[in-house]
Design a protein around this motif. Structure first.
Motif, PDB file in Angstrom:
ATOM      1  N   HIS A 144      22.801  -1.588   7.145  1.00 20.57           N
ATOM      2  CA  HIS A 144      22.860  -0.127   7.199  1.00 20.57           C
ATOM      3  C   HIS A 144      21.680   0.471   7.964  1.00 20.57           C
ATOM      4  O   HIS A 144      21.708   1.639   8.346  1.00 20.57           O
ATOM      5  CB  HIS A 144      22.879   0.457   5.788  1.00 20.57           C
ATOM      6  CG  HIS A 144      24.043   0.017   4.962  1.00 20.57           C
ATOM      7  ND1 HIS A 144      25.283   0.612   5.028  1.00 20.57           N
ATOM      8  CD2 HIS A 144      24.156  -0.982   4.052  1.00 20.57           C
ATOM      9  CE1 HIS A 144      26.111   0.015   4.184  1.00 20.57           C
ATOM     10  NE2 HIS A 144      25.441  -0.961   3.584  1.00 20.57           N
ATOM     11  N   ILE A 145      20.608  -0.290   8.157  1.00 24.87           N
ATOM     12  CA  ILE A 145      19.373   0.218   8.756  1.00 24.87           C
ATOM     13  C   ILE A 145      19.429   0.077  10.273  1.00 24.87           C
ATOM     14  O   ILE A 145      19.780  -0.979  10.792  1.00 24.87           O
ATOM     15  CB  ILE A 145      18.151  -0.536   8.194  1.00 24.87           C
ATOM     16  CG1 ILE A 145      18.038  -0.310   6.684  1.00 24.87           C
ATOM     17  CG2 ILE A 145      16.871  -0.090   8.898  1.00 24.87           C
ATOM     18  CD1 ILE A 145      16.952  -1.138   6.013  1.00 24.87           C
ATOM     19  N   VAL A 146      19.074   1.154  10.980  1.00 24.33           N
ATOM     20  CA  VAL A 146      19.046   1.090  12.451  1.00 24.33           C
ATOM     21  C   VAL A 146      17.617   0.935  12.984  1.00 24.33           C
ATOM     22  O   VAL A 146      17.419   0.540  14.135  1.00 24.33           O
ATOM     23  CB  VAL A 146      19.697   2.340  13.076  1.00 24.33           C
ATOM     24  CG1 VAL A 146      21.160   2.419  12.687  1.00 24.33           C
ATOM     25  CG2 VAL A 146      18.962   3.620  12.679  1.00 24.33           C
ATOM     26  N   GLY A 147      16.629   1.220  12.171  1.00 26.31           N
ATOM     27  CA  GLY A 147      15.235   1.101  12.589  1.00 26.31           C
ATOM     28  C   GLY A 147      14.340   1.880  11.658  1.00 26.31           C
ATOM     29  O   GLY A 147      14.785   2.391  10.621  1.00 26.31           O
ATOM     30  N   GLY A 148      13.067   1.971  12.020  1.00 21.16           N
ATOM     31  CA  GLY A 148      12.148   2.679  11.132  1.00 21.16           C
ATOM     32  C   GLY A 148      10.795   2.919  11.761  1.00 21.16           C
ATOM     33  O   GLY A 148      10.592   2.721  12.969  1.00 21.16           O
ATOM     34  N   THR A 149       9.869   3.363  10.942  1.00 21.53           N
ATOM     35  CA  THR A 149       8.472   3.480  11.334  1.00 21.53           C
ATOM     36  C   THR A 149       7.626   2.813  10.255  1.00 21.53           C
ATOM     37  O   THR A 149       8.089   2.596   9.128  1.00 21.53           O
ATOM     38  CB  THR A 149       8.025   4.951  11.495  1.00 21.53           C
ATOM     39  OG1 THR A 149       8.128   5.628  10.219  1.00 21.53           O
ATOM     40  CG2 THR A 149       8.881   5.671  12.528  1.00 21.53           C
ATOM     41  N   TYR A 150       6.378   2.504  10.612  1.00 22.43           N
ATOM     42  CA  TYR A 150       5.500   1.822   9.655  1.00 22.43           C
ATOM     43  C   TYR A 150       4.061   2.212   9.920  1.00 22.43           C
ATOM     44  O   TYR A 150       3.619   2.272  11.071  1.00 22.43           O
ATOM     45  CB  TYR A 150       5.655   0.305   9.777  1.00 22.43           C
ATOM     46  CG  TYR A 150       4.735  -0.481   8.883  1.00 22.43           C
ATOM     47  CD1 TYR A 150       4.855  -0.421   7.498  1.00 22.43           C
ATOM     48  CD2 TYR A 150       3.729  -1.282   9.423  1.00 22.43           C
ATOM     49  CE1 TYR A 150       4.006  -1.138   6.675  1.00 22.43           C
ATOM     50  CE2 TYR A 150       2.888  -2.015   8.610  1.00 22.43           C
ATOM     51  CZ  TYR A 150       3.015  -1.936   7.230  1.00 22.43           C
ATOM     52  OH  TYR A 150       2.173  -2.642   6.421  1.00 22.43           O
ATOM     53  N   THR A 151       3.347   2.497   8.839  1.00 25.43           N
ATOM     54  CA  THR A 151       1.915   2.796   8.916  1.00 25.43           C
ATOM     55  C   THR A 151       1.181   1.857   7.984  1.00 25.43           C
ATOM     56  O   THR A 151       1.282   1.966   6.753  1.00 25.43           O
ATOM     57  CB  THR A 151       1.627   4.254   8.512  1.00 25.43           C
ATOM     58  OG1 THR A 151       2.460   5.128   9.264  1.00 25.43           O
ATOM     59  CG2 THR A 151       0.162   4.599   8.768  1.00 25.43           C
ATOM     60  N   ALA A 152       0.444   0.920   8.541  1.00 21.29           N
ATOM     61  CA  ALA A 152      -0.222  -0.111   7.751  1.00 21.29           C
ATOM     62  C   ALA A 152      -1.367   0.437   6.905  1.00 21.29           C
ATOM     63  O   ALA A 152      -1.718  -0.136   5.868  1.00 21.29           O
ATOM     64  CB  ALA A 152      -0.739  -1.214   8.676  1.00 21.29           C
ATOM     65  N   SER A 153      -1.959   1.550   7.317  1.00 16.17           N
ATOM     66  CA  SER A 153      -3.145   2.074   6.628  1.00 16.17           C
ATOM     67  C   SER A 153      -2.813   2.843   5.354  1.00 16.17           C
ATOM     68  O   SER A 153      -3.701   3.126   4.543  1.00 16.17           O
ATOM     69  CB  SER A 153      -3.938   2.976   7.576  1.00 16.17           C
ATOM     70  OG  SER A 153      -3.125   4.019   8.073  1.00 16.17           O
ATOM     71  N   ASP A 154      -1.548   3.219   5.158  1.00 19.09           N
ATOM     72  CA  ASP A 154      -1.166   3.932   3.936  1.00 19.09           C
ATOM     73  C   ASP A 154      -1.092   2.972   2.757  1.00 19.09           C
ATOM     74  O   ASP A 154      -1.096   1.746   2.926  1.00 19.09           O
ATOM     75  CB  ASP A 154       0.176   4.633   4.130  1.00 19.09           C
ATOM     76  CG  ASP A 154       0.072   5.885   4.990  1.00 19.09           C
ATOM     77  OD1 ASP A 154      -1.059   6.392   5.156  1.00 19.09           O
ATOM     78  OD2 ASP A 154       1.103   6.352   5.486  1.00 19.09           O
ATOM     79  N   GLU A 155      -0.971   3.522   1.554  1.00 20.90           N
ATOM     80  CA  GLU A 155      -0.907   2.679   0.373  1.00 20.90           C
ATOM     81  C   GLU A 155      -0.155   3.371  -0.741  1.00 20.90           C
ATOM     82  O   GLU A 155       0.361   4.490  -0.581  1.00 20.90           O
ATOM     83  CB  GLU A 155      -2.319   2.288  -0.086  1.00 20.90           C
ATOM     84  CG  GLU A 155      -3.218   3.464  -0.426  1.00 20.90           C
ATOM     85  CD  GLU A 155      -4.590   3.003  -0.924  1.00 20.90           C
ATOM     86  OE1 GLU A 155      -4.711   2.777  -2.136  1.00 20.90           O
ATOM     87  OE2 GLU A 155      -5.508   2.871  -0.084  1.00 20.90           O
ATOM     88  N   SER A 156      -0.098   2.744  -1.899  1.00 24.85           N
ATOM     89  CA  SER A 156       0.604   3.325  -3.047  1.00 24.85           C
ATOM     90  C   SER A 156      -0.104   2.920  -4.331  1.00 24.85           C
ATOM     91  O   SER A 156      -0.915   1.991  -4.358  1.00 24.85           O
ATOM     92  CB  SER A 156       2.063   2.859  -3.074  1.00 24.85           C
ATOM     93  OG  SER A 156       2.131   1.446  -3.177  1.00 24.85           O
ATOM     94  N   GLY A 157       0.221   3.640  -5.414  1.00 25.54           N
ATOM     95  CA  GLY A 157      -0.380   3.365  -6.711  1.00 25.54           C
ATOM     96  C   GLY A 157       0.006   4.442  -7.709  1.00 25.54           C
ATOM     97  O   GLY A 157       0.558   5.481  -7.351  1.00 25.54           O
ATOM     98  N   ASP A 158      -0.300   4.194  -8.958  1.00 23.59           N
ATOM     99  CA  ASP A 158       0.095   5.071 -10.060  1.00 23.59           C
ATOM    100  C   ASP A 158      -0.900   6.222 -10.208  1.00 23.59           C
ATOM    101  O   ASP A 158      -2.034   6.025 -10.667  1.00 23.59           O
ATOM    102  CB  ASP A 158       0.162   4.253 -11.346  1.00 23.59           C
ATOM    103  CG  ASP A 158       0.833   5.003 -12.486  1.00 23.59           C
ATOM    104  OD1 ASP A 158       0.726   6.242 -12.528  1.00 23.59           O
ATOM    105  OD2 ASP A 158       1.462   4.344 -13.336  1.00 23.59           O
ATOM    106  N   ALA A 159      -0.479   7.423  -9.854  1.00 21.70           N
ATOM    107  CA  ALA A 159      -1.366   8.593  -9.909  1.00 21.70           C
ATOM    108  C   ALA A 159      -1.781   8.925 -11.336  1.00 21.70           C
ATOM    109  O   ALA A 159      -2.930   9.311 -11.588  1.00 21.70           O
ATOM    110  CB  ALA A 159      -0.676   9.800  -9.271  1.00 21.70           C
ATOM    111  N   ARG A 160      -0.872   8.789 -12.287  1.00 21.26           N
ATOM    112  CA  ARG A 160      -1.208   9.096 -13.679  1.00 21.26           C
ATOM    113  C   ARG A 160      -2.272   8.143 -14.195  1.00 21.26           C
ATOM    114  O   ARG A 160      -3.268   8.564 -14.802  1.00 21.26           O
ATOM    115  CB  ARG A 160       0.038   9.011 -14.563  1.00 21.26           C
ATOM    116  CG  ARG A 160      -0.266   9.219 -16.055  1.00 21.26           C
ATOM    117  CD  ARG A 160       0.973   9.024 -16.905  1.00 21.26           C
ATOM    118  NE  ARG A 160       1.537   7.689 -16.753  1.00 21.26           N
ATOM    119  CZ  ARG A 160       1.104   6.618 -17.412  1.00 21.26           C
ATOM    120  NH1 ARG A 160       0.070   6.703 -18.251  1.00 21.26           N
ATOM    121  NH2 ARG A 160       1.677   5.444 -17.223  1.00 21.26           N
TER     122      ARG A 160
END
Length: 454
Positions: A210-226
């Protein structure tokens, strides 16, 4: 309209620069309020934080999308937004749903917000707003890293970047322009093919057709804000910050052109009292605007009801590690340990936070269905009636028409504002708190951002 374009001059700030430690009261214990308290305490001030909940981050910061997304600091207002918003008004699952309120009384604030939003739906305003948001985002990401290094806080952090995938060619074709705009302001968000995206995140394999392509940023991140905010509140308490939990803010009390005190009431005892300080910081999310109106300040901060769902991961080997955005439904998905969080949709329609309406149920079901579609069988997306245990949640995102928050000193002396961050509260939280602390302490933060105030 109150201007947000005036940067406090060094002369204006000199009144604070040579003073000793001040007594400062922060109203609100979400990511904004707690970050502000931390940085004020770091600078030697005596800080008190007031919140109506029993702990930090139990409202807007409780279950957000978990992304630190400097690469996706894009305002909602763009040239295509009016038509999309009109079209989406007839869909319960719309990414942005404008629910008109009765225009008299409190409903007028929604219409005013909407008119200012429309005024920003053009290319010039979009780029101008992006520049501001990226500047604050980069500054805030650096501030977050500094706090984590200093405190050792753990919050299911994943420094694996953020991906953004597209399921139709037209949307993917527009990705190059978005990436180029981000690159103009120093963010390396690059366009990637489907094959490259699958190498970055193999968990997309089941949905790859279903995916035709995308973008990517290696410097971003994620985590639990609470988790981060609550642990930072604990570190603040260890440094001497006083927290008044279970306290309602009743009123802002002025004397002349300055804020004299804040009236609060203990929810457990019913006792009311007045707090006096050298300075006050208002960081109460969507509730900032109505409180400011009581002292004659009318900022266009209006609640956008956001939704999230958190599911237990059943097949860890097939679950994603890279946080990502699903462009087709404008939702973000992040891994938090052994759970998967999906968050998205904005409902501009007042201060309701309920989950019982047919509209709310439809939006929650869309989130669960989307997770099952992209990662079939990976998470327990069953309803409670089926033996599952989904954690559905809503929170009021304090949005401005530009998506640019109000950070700075109000025209009421001794009263500062740190609110209006919309969907980017987690991304901008650490830096916004640091910026307010710097301004109060007599210095100007080193970023190209137009602070609110005179």
């Amino acid at each position: 309209m109150v201007s947000q374009s005036l940067v406090p001059s060094l002369l204006d700030l000199r009144q604070f620069s040579d003073t000793a430690a001040m007594k400062i009261t922060v109203l609100g214990a979400g990511i904004m309020g707690v970050s502000t308290a931390w940085h004020l305490a770091e600078r030697g001030h005596e800080v008190t934080v007031v919140d109506r909940q029993a702990d930090a981050a139990l409202e807007t910061s409780f279950a957000n999308a978990a992304q630190i997304s400097v690469s996706y600091c894009e305002p909602w207002a763009n040239k295509d937004a009016p038509w999309k918003a009109l079209k989406w008004m007839f869909s319960k699952e719309a990414p942005l749903l404008f629910r008109p309120q009765f225009p008299l009384g409190k409903g007028w604030h929604q219409y005013r917000w909407g008119l200012e939003f429309l005024a920003n739906c053009n290319d010039a305003a979009f780029e101008r707003n992006v520049q501001q948001l990226v500047a604050l985002g980069a500054y805030s990401h650096a501030a977050l890293k500094d706090v984590v290094a200093a405190t050792g806080i753990e919050y299911n952090r994943l420094e694996r970047g953020i991906a953004h995938f597209y399921v139709d060619q037209k949307s993917f074709d527009s990705a190059a322009g978005a990436a180029a705009l981000m690159a103009k302001y120093g963010v390396q968000r690059r366009v990637v093919s489907r094959d490259e995206l699958l190498k970055i995140e193999p968990a997309f394999q089941q949905y790859a057709s279903h995916i035709v392509g995308g973008t990517y940023t290696a410097s971003d991140e994620s985590g639990d804000a609470r988790e981060f905010t609550q642990q930072l509140a604990q570190r603040c308490a260890e440094r001497g910050v006083q927290f008044l939990w279970n306290h309602d803010v009743l009123s802002l009390n002025t004397q002349g052109d300055a804020l004299d005190s804040v009236s609060v009431r203990d929810r457990q005892t019913g006792t009311a009292s007045a707090l006096r300080s050298d300075q006050f910081v208002l960081s109460m999310g969507s509730y900032t605007a109505p409180l400011l109106r009581t002292v004659g300040i009318n900022l266009p901060i209006y609640p956008g009801k956001g939704y999230s769902a958190t599911f237990k991961i059943l097949k860890p080997e097939l679950a994603p590690h890279v946080s990502f955005i699903d462009d087709s439904v404008k939702c973000a998905i992040s891994r938090l340990g052994d759970h998967l969080r999906i968050a998205g949709t904005i409902e501009v329609g007042g201060y309701d936070t309920g989950l019982d309406s047919s509209l709310s149920r439809a939006r929650c079901e869309m989130l669960a269905r989307r997770v099952e579609t992209i990662f079939p069988g990976v998470c327990d997306t069953r309803r409670e009636t089926e033996g599952g245990n989904p954690q559905f949640w809503t929170g009021l995102r304090p949005a401005t028409p530009t998506n640019i928050p109000y950070i700075g000193q109000s025209r009421v002396r001794k009263l500062w504002v740190n609110a209006g961050h919309g969907t980017l509260g987690w991304t901008h939280g650490a830096g916004s708190g640091k910026a307010v602390a710097e301004l109060i302490s007599g210095s100007v933060p080193k970023m190209n951002f137009k602070f609110y105030g005179v």
